[in-house]
Design an enzyme around this catalytic site. Structure first.
Site, PDB file in Angstrom:
ATOM      1  N   ASP A  94      16.312  -1.423   8.732  1.00  0.00           N
ATOM      2  CA  ASP A  94      15.812  -1.927   7.439  1.00  0.00           C
ATOM      3  C   ASP A  94      15.183  -0.805   6.629  1.00  0.00           C
ATOM      4  O   ASP A  94      14.862   0.264   7.158  1.00  0.00           O
ATOM      5  CB  ASP A  94      14.792  -3.050   7.647  1.00  0.00           C
ATOM      6  CG  ASP A  94      13.518  -2.582   8.342  1.00  0.00           C
ATOM      7  OD1 ASP A  94      13.617  -1.773   9.281  1.00  0.00           O
ATOM      8  OD2 ASP A  94      12.427  -3.015   7.936  1.00  0.00           O
ATOM      9  N   GLU A 185      11.499  -3.316  10.951  1.00  0.00           N
ATOM     10  CA  GLU A 185      10.413  -2.439  11.415  1.00  0.00           C
ATOM     11  C   GLU A 185       9.357  -2.297  10.328  1.00  0.00           C
ATOM     12  O   GLU A 185       8.161  -2.244  10.603  1.00  0.00           O
ATOM     13  CB  GLU A 185      10.971  -1.057  11.783  1.00  0.00           C
ATOM     14  CG  GLU A 185       9.986  -0.157  12.533  1.00  0.00           C
ATOM     15  CD  GLU A 185       9.135   0.726  11.639  1.00  0.00           C
ATOM     16  OE1 GLU A 185       8.202   1.367  12.150  1.00  0.00           O
ATOM     17  OE2 GLU A 185       9.362   0.782  10.413  1.00  0.00           O
TER      18      GLU A 185
HETATM   19 ZN   LIG Z   1      10.638   4.255   9.345  1.00  0.00          ZN
END
Ligand SMILES: [Zn+2]
Length: 417
Positions: A94, A185
């Site tokens: 992401d 994340e």
């Molecule tokens: Zn990163």
């Protein structure tokens, strides 16, 4: 004896790496912290599926895409290396939502001449501001309308290129290798769905850092405090000497947090208090405070200080009450990484073998690696070659990406020795 990995031709690595990177950044994988589900955005599925298919195409047999969009793949050990300890490499698919990651148009500059680069919207990449930039021969940057997504697609491309190289070069003997690509994340929300029980590695490394040589093996201890202020309420027309106003209590508490220990006043190894949200009315008000400290003792001091501030506010507002509830968010990975010294030692050795000067840098935040470490798999973080993450000025050094890729191959080789 010099490592055979150092001899690998950089152009060959670049050919494995650069087309992948330029392709991956075009996937719109911006994560969304307002969505509870993992993954938080559909584009992450597209990239995850593409990576799965690519890994299968490279001939890997053991490739899984989990229900929550984690890609896990295993590169089997070479002959005689079956009992070598397993090593894993992680990168996240992401991108941060601070700046749009939709329709990224990566700009590749070969033979960079060290001049200012004009971007859309009057932005410039200026070597006078970034001495690092002037030294580059080839970079990829955003056109200024979006971020680039080198955080962390540089890491993804470096891992993928290393896997392809190893598949084609069985003469580099190695033990079991695990590849993990994770969603969400940046929001920190993907972690509860992390398929930890599927991970077989003794140690892992995240590729999610910045300039070449950067090596991160410690991060903040992070705690969160919910401070509840309970006032004493009466008609405001008859309040003299009686009212304890919860709005003012919460404000007084916030003002008591030392400004010299705020995020805006600290860096390096200094921790902080940061009020994140305040809300309420006369009777009930609440405050959310983030506490950050590298040191466990320092964190205890911060938690204790909040109790003292609560007592002080109570003394100023007779009849009012202040309740502090604290809970940990993540822990500094240093102690657990130090308890298995070979994890960092091998990384330092690999860097030395590649001729990289490393410097340990504390992470003023957490990573997928902090959580993995906490759960028992020490996971330091390695540079990717990217700069100016989460911004329109994001760029990445092509040669440093190649070096990171060779570093992965060298680490894999060392773990198999
Ligand atoms: Zn990163």
């Amino acid at each position: 004896m010099e490592s055979p990995v150092k001899q690998i031709d950089d152009q060959l690595v670049e050919n494995l790496l650069l087309p992948r990177f330029l392709k991956y950044v075009r996937y719109w994988t911006e994560s969304d912290r307002h969505v509870e589900a993992t993954p938080s955005s559909p584009g992450q599925w597209d990239l995850a599926k593409a990576l799965r298919d690519e890994l299968l195409g490279l001939g890997l047999k053991d490739v899984t895409l989990t229900d929550h969009c984690y890609v896990i793949a295993r590169l089997p050990p070479g002959p005689g290396k079956e009992s070598a300890p397993g090593v894993g490499f992680l990168a996240h698919i992401d991108t941060a939502s601070d700046v749009s990651g939709k329709d990224v148009k990566p700009q590749l500059v070969h033979n960079y001449n060290g001049e200012k680069i004009e971007l859309a919207g009057g932005l410039t990449l200026d070597p006078a501001q970034e001495p690092d930039l002037a030294a580059q021969k080839a970079i990829v940057h955003s056109d200024g309308t979006t971020l680039l997504g080198a955080d962390d697609k540089a890491g993804v491309a470096e891992i993928m290129a290393a896997v392809e190289y190893l598949c084609a070069h069985p003469e580099i003997a190695h033990g079991p290798v695990e590849i993990i690509f994770s969603p969400d994340e940046e929001t920190g929300k993907g972690l509860p769905d992390f398929p930890l029980s599927d991970i077989k590695s003794t140690a892992c490394y995240t590729l999610d850092g910045g300039p070449m040589g950067e090596l991160e093996a410690e991060c903040f201890n992070a705690w969160k405090a919910d401070v509840e202020c309970k006032g004493k309420v009466i008609h405001v027309g008859a309040a003299r000497g009686i009212l304890a106003n919860a709005v003012l209590m919460a404000a007084s508490f916030a003002v008591m947090l030392p400004r010299s220990e705020s995020p805006e006043a600290t860096d390096g190894y200094y921790g902080y208090y940061c009020p994140m949200e305040i809300k309420g009315d006369l009777e009930n008000a609440s405050l959310e405070v983030f506490l950050r400290d590298f040191d466990t003792e320092g964190m205890r001091r911060r938690v204790a200080a909040l109790e003292v501030f609560a007592k002080t506010v109570e003394a100023q507002f007779p009849g009012g009450r202040v309740i502090v509830n604290t809970k940990p968010q993540y822990y500094n990975m240093k102690d657990k990484i130090d308890s298995k010294p070979e994890v960092l030692d091998r990384l330092k050795q690999a860097m030395e073998n590649m001729g990289i000067t490393y410097h340990l840098k504390p992470i003023r935040g957490g990573t997928d690696g902090s959580r993995l470490t906490e759960l028992g798999i020490p996971t330091p973080n390695i540079f990717t070659g990217g700069r100016n993450f989460h911004s329109r000025l994001e760029w990445v050094s092509v040669s440093e990406m190649c070096t990171a890729c060779k570093l992965i191959i060298e680490l894999i080789r060392l773990w198999g020795e």
